[in-house]
Design a protein around this motif. Structure first.
Motif, PDB file in Angstrom:
ATOM      1  N   GLU A 105       0.819  -1.214   0.000  1.00 16.64           N
ATOM      2  CA  GLU A 105       0.000   0.000   0.000  1.00 16.64           C
ATOM      3  C   GLU A 105       0.853   1.264   0.000  1.00 16.64           C
ATOM      4  O   GLU A 105       0.572   2.209  -0.754  1.00 16.64           O
ATOM      5  CB  GLU A 105      -0.936   0.002   1.206  1.00 16.64           C
ATOM      6  N   SER A 106       1.904   1.313   0.804  1.00 17.29           N
ATOM      7  CA  SER A 106       2.710   2.531   0.893  1.00 17.29           C
ATOM      8  C   SER A 106       3.393   2.856  -0.430  1.00 17.29           C
ATOM      9  O   SER A 106       3.502   4.029  -0.815  1.00 17.29           O
ATOM     10  CB  SER A 106       3.747   2.410   2.009  1.00 17.29           C
ATOM     11  N   SER A 107       3.831   1.828  -1.154  1.00 16.06           N
ATOM     12  CA  SER A 107       4.495   2.084  -2.438  1.00 16.06           C
ATOM     13  C   SER A 107       3.502   2.644  -3.459  1.00 16.06           C
ATOM     14  O   SER A 107       3.848   3.528  -4.256  1.00 16.06           O
ATOM     15  CB  SER A 107       5.151   0.810  -2.976  1.00 16.06           C
ATOM     16  N   TYR A 108       2.255   2.145  -3.427  1.00 11.84           N
ATOM     17  CA  TYR A 108       1.239   2.678  -4.331  1.00 11.84           C
ATOM     18  C   TYR A 108       0.905   4.133  -3.995  1.00 11.84           C
ATOM     19  O   TYR A 108       0.784   4.983  -4.883  1.00 11.84           O
ATOM     20  CB  TYR A 108      -0.029   1.822  -4.283  1.00 11.84           C
ATOM     21  N   ILE A 109       0.744   4.442  -2.715  1.00  8.81           N
ATOM     22  CA  ILE A 109       0.407   5.806  -2.314  1.00  8.81           C
ATOM     23  C   ILE A 109       1.538   6.764  -2.683  1.00  8.81           C
ATOM     24  O   ILE A 109       1.296   7.876  -3.186  1.00  8.81           O
ATOM     25  CB  ILE A 109       0.102   5.872  -0.808  1.00  8.81           C
ATOM     26  N   ASP A 110       2.773   6.354  -2.473  1.00  7.25           N
ATOM     27  CA  ASP A 110       3.913   7.217  -2.829  1.00  7.25           C
ATOM     28  C   ASP A 110       3.932   7.504  -4.321  1.00  7.25           C
ATOM     29  O   ASP A 110       4.145   8.649  -4.749  1.00  7.25           O
ATOM     30  CB  ASP A 110       5.227   6.562  -2.403  1.00  7.25           C
ATOM     31  N   ASP A 111       3.723   6.475  -5.123  1.00  8.05           N
ATOM     32  CA  ASP A 111       3.714   6.655  -6.579  1.00  8.05           C
ATOM     33  C   ASP A 111       2.518   7.503  -7.014  1.00  8.05           C
ATOM     34  O   ASP A 111       2.634   8.345  -7.917  1.00  8.05           O
ATOM     35  CB  ASP A 111       3.669   5.286  -7.261  1.00  8.05           C
ATOM     36  N   PHE A 112       1.380   7.293  -6.368  1.00 11.47           N
ATOM     37  CA  PHE A 112       0.169   8.057  -6.663  1.00 11.47           C
ATOM     38  C   PHE A 112       0.401   9.548  -6.417  1.00 11.47           C
ATOM     39  O   PHE A 112       0.082  10.403  -7.256  1.00 11.47           O
ATOM     40  CB  PHE A 112      -0.961   7.530  -5.770  1.00 11.47           C
ATOM     41  N   ILE A 113       1.002   9.869  -5.279  1.00  8.91           N
ATOM     42  CA  ILE A 113       1.282  11.270  -4.940  1.00  8.91           C
ATOM     43  C   ILE A 113       2.266  11.878  -5.932  1.00  8.91           C
ATOM     44  O   ILE A 113       2.101  13.024  -6.375  1.00  8.91           O
ATOM     45  CB  ILE A 113       1.815  11.366  -3.501  1.00  8.91           C
ATOM     46  N   GLU A 114       3.285  11.111  -6.304  1.00 13.51           N
ATOM     47  CA  GLU A 114       4.274  11.614  -7.269  1.00 13.51           C
ATOM     48  C   GLU A 114       3.601  11.982  -8.600  1.00 13.51           C
ATOM     49  O   GLU A 114       3.914  13.026  -9.193  1.00 13.51           O
ATOM     50  CB  GLU A 114       5.354  10.555  -7.481  1.00 13.51           C
ATOM     51  N   LYS A 115       2.683  11.155  -9.042  1.00 12.07           N
ATOM     52  CA  LYS A 115       1.989  11.442 -10.305  1.00 12.07           C
ATOM     53  C   LYS A 115       1.029  12.621 -10.175  1.00 12.07           C
ATOM     54  O   LYS A 115       0.858  13.409 -11.114  1.00 12.07           O
ATOM     55  CB  LYS A 115       1.255  10.192 -10.773  1.00 12.07           C
ATOM     56  N   LEU A 116       0.408  12.790  -9.015  1.00 13.84           N
ATOM     57  CA  LEU A 116      -0.441  13.958  -8.785  1.00 13.84           C
ATOM     58  C   LEU A 116       0.399  15.240  -8.816  1.00 13.84           C
ATOM     59  O   LEU A 116      -0.023  16.261  -9.380  1.00 13.84           O
ATOM     60  CB  LEU A 116      -1.150  13.840  -7.438  1.00 13.84           C
ATOM     61  N   GLN A 117       1.571  15.179  -8.205  1.00 10.98           N
ATOM     62  CA  GLN A 117       2.444  16.359  -8.204  1.00 10.98           C
ATOM     63  C   GLN A 117       2.908  16.696  -9.619  1.00 10.98           C
ATOM     64  O   GLN A 117       2.994  17.876  -9.996  1.00 10.98           O
ATOM     65  CB  GLN A 117       3.624  16.113  -7.271  1.00 10.98           C
ATOM     66  N   ALA A 118       3.184  15.657 -10.422  1.00  9.56           N
ATOM     67  CA  ALA A 118       3.571  15.903 -11.807  1.00  9.56           C
ATOM     68  C   ALA A 118       2.415  16.514 -12.606  1.00  9.56           C
ATOM     69  O   ALA A 118       2.625  17.337 -13.500  1.00  9.56           O
ATOM     70  CB  ALA A 118       4.026  14.593 -12.453  1.00  9.56           C
ATOM     71  N   LEU A 119       1.199  16.112 -12.264  1.00  4.57           N
ATOM     72  CA  LEU A 119       0.015  16.645 -12.950  1.00  4.57           C
ATOM     73  C   LEU A 119      -0.114  18.151 -12.681  1.00  4.57           C
ATOM     74  O   LEU A 119      -0.429  18.925 -13.601  1.00  4.57           O
ATOM     75  CB  LEU A 119      -1.230  15.925 -12.432  1.00  4.57           C
TER      76      LEU A 119
END
Length: 462
Positions: A446-460
């Protein structure tokens, strides 16, 4: 590179089954320091605020839901109305658009998360915000629906068309029965208005998913990878994955009610059947009785949390004749709210008979209970097919092809299949259930998915 924390607004569909999982995601994001403005109907806030684990970062923004002719006074969410009136809840939500805009102008978030509020992208573009369509709907459902575009001229997709998955669908074991297609026919019928702008539910979701800046799903590739890849191929856009978003316990928990501790503690570990069909599923009286007679026939202790069936005011008046005397102290049927997460965690509970609502499935998969599934409609059907036919980690109750009716015998058979130790099918299902639970609870998933999710939101946001 360290990026600044995000400011996110969330505007989920006015249903507890959507508000609650959105808040679970808000907790995951807030844990990483991000700020969330959570839009919620004003009187509904008290029903979910105990899940807010970061009140200094998650702020509730109360919305005044206007009265709509035909809705009961004070109704705000789908759980406040009978099933037939749910489209009017969509109309009420649509009429909060102006209030939402005023809040968003004041808040100035980086991103707005939404699902059924198809008007959010147009509004957000005027305000300079990015939008994320975040869905709790299973990727299997989205994949099956992919490619079935409905415009204003096309009035309906036939039952036959829904029976057949789209070309290239990744798993032939997932099929609809005839009785199940009727929900999808209704939802794609442009004459079946869902909300204030004379569009069907299907059209509403189509606009929501195509007007957003990013498409996000509560899922992970380890479980639903082929279906996610199919959606990406069909939509032509990448998907942001939030991971399993496992619910955390309420901030303040008083523990399981003593009456349920006393009842469950009478029975040996893993022997009790627990049944719940959510806040919106109301069975026909004959099916309600067949379900209970199936529990009786199984011979196992049971706790059923169900709403009174159609045409009945109370649970008691709907019980089968002689049922209470025959079952005695080994079974309880009650119609009020129940502490489901804590019930599922109790060591005496070994089987969960569920309608496969999204929230129930998430809670179930991280419990140790075996799953017996009786899906009601929509996404629940595909959740059941995924768990039963693809992952082989639970079993669906057999039903009539055309009428969808189950019998006491089919309910009993489903329970015994997963509960009897000598059942070969049950042994395999239980092993797959354990493997699936261990995957979901593995340390870094779960933590790896949330970290990647946040990174993509920041890129957006850029």
């Amino acid at each position: 590179m360290n990026r600044p924390h995000l400011h996110i607004a969330m505007c989920p569909w006015f249903a507890l089954g959507h508000l609650t999982p959105y808040l679970h995601l808000a907790n995951k994001l807030a844990r990483k320091g991000h700020k969330i403005a959570f839009f919620v109907p004003i009187k509904t806030q008290c029903k979910i605020e105990h899940y807010n684990r970061f009140p200094h970062l998650i702020t509730f923004v109360p919305l005044t839901v206007p009265h709509i002719d035909g809705l009961p006074p004070g109704a705000e969410t789908t759980s406040d109305v009978p099933h037939a009136l749910i489209p009017l809840v969509a109309t009420a939500m649509d009429r909060t658009e102006h209030e939402c805009e005023l809040h968003l102008r004041d808040l100035k978030p980086d991103i707005v998360f939404y699902d059924f509020a198809y008007w959010i992208p147009k509004l957000a573009r005027r305000l300079g915000c990015k939008t994320v369509y975040y869905t709790i709907i299973s990727p299997v459902t989205l994949a099956y629906r992919a490619g079935r575009k409905v415009d204003e001229q096309e009035t309906v997709i036939s039952e036959q068309a829904w029976l057949n998955p789209p070309h290239g669908f990744p798993d032939s074991s997932i099929k609809l029965h005839l009785h199940e297609t009727r929900f999808f026919v209704r939802s794609s019928n442009s004459q079946s208005q869902f909300g204030s702008d004379r569009m069907s539910l299907y059209q509403r979701l189509h606009i929501s998913t195509t007007e957003c800046d990013a498409f996000a799903i509560k899922s992970c590739r380890e479980i639903e990878g082929p279906f996610l890849e199919f959606i990406e191929t069909q939509s032509g856009q990448p998907i942001l994955l939030a991971g399993p978003v496992i619910p955390e316990p309420p901030v303040i928990s008083t523990g399981l009610e003593p009456k349920w501790i006393n009842f469950l503690s009478q029975f040996k570990a893993g022997s009790v059947v627990y049944c719940a069909f959510g806040s919106e599923c109301i069975l026909k009286k004959d099916q309600f009785q067949e379900l209970l007679l199936g529990f009786e026939l199984s011979g196992l202790p049971f706790l059923a949390a169900l709403k009174p069936p159609q045409g009945a005011e109370t649970i008691e008046e709907a019980l089968p004749v002689g049922f209470v005397d025959r079952v005695g102290s080994r079974g309880v049927v009650q119609g009020g709210w129940i502490q489901q997460r804590l019930i599922l965690e109790h060591p005496s509970v070994g089987c969960f008979v569920t309608h496969c609502g999204s929230g129930s499935v998430t809670e179930a998969l991280v419990s140790k209970c075996q799953l017996v599934m009786i899906p009601y409609e929509g996404d629940q059907i595909f959740q059941a097919r995924l768990i039963g036919s693809v992952l082989k980690a639970g079993i669906e109750v057999e039903r009539g092809e055309e009428d969808g009716f189950f019998t006491r015998e089919s309910v009993c058979k489903g329970i015994k299949t997963v509960m009897e130790e000598e059942s070969e099918v049950g042994i395999s299902i239980r092993a797959n259930r354990t493997e699936l639970r261990e995957l979901l609870l593995s340390k870094d998933l779960e933590s790896s998915y949330i970290d990647d999710f946040i990174e993509k939101l920041q890129a957006l946001v850029g």
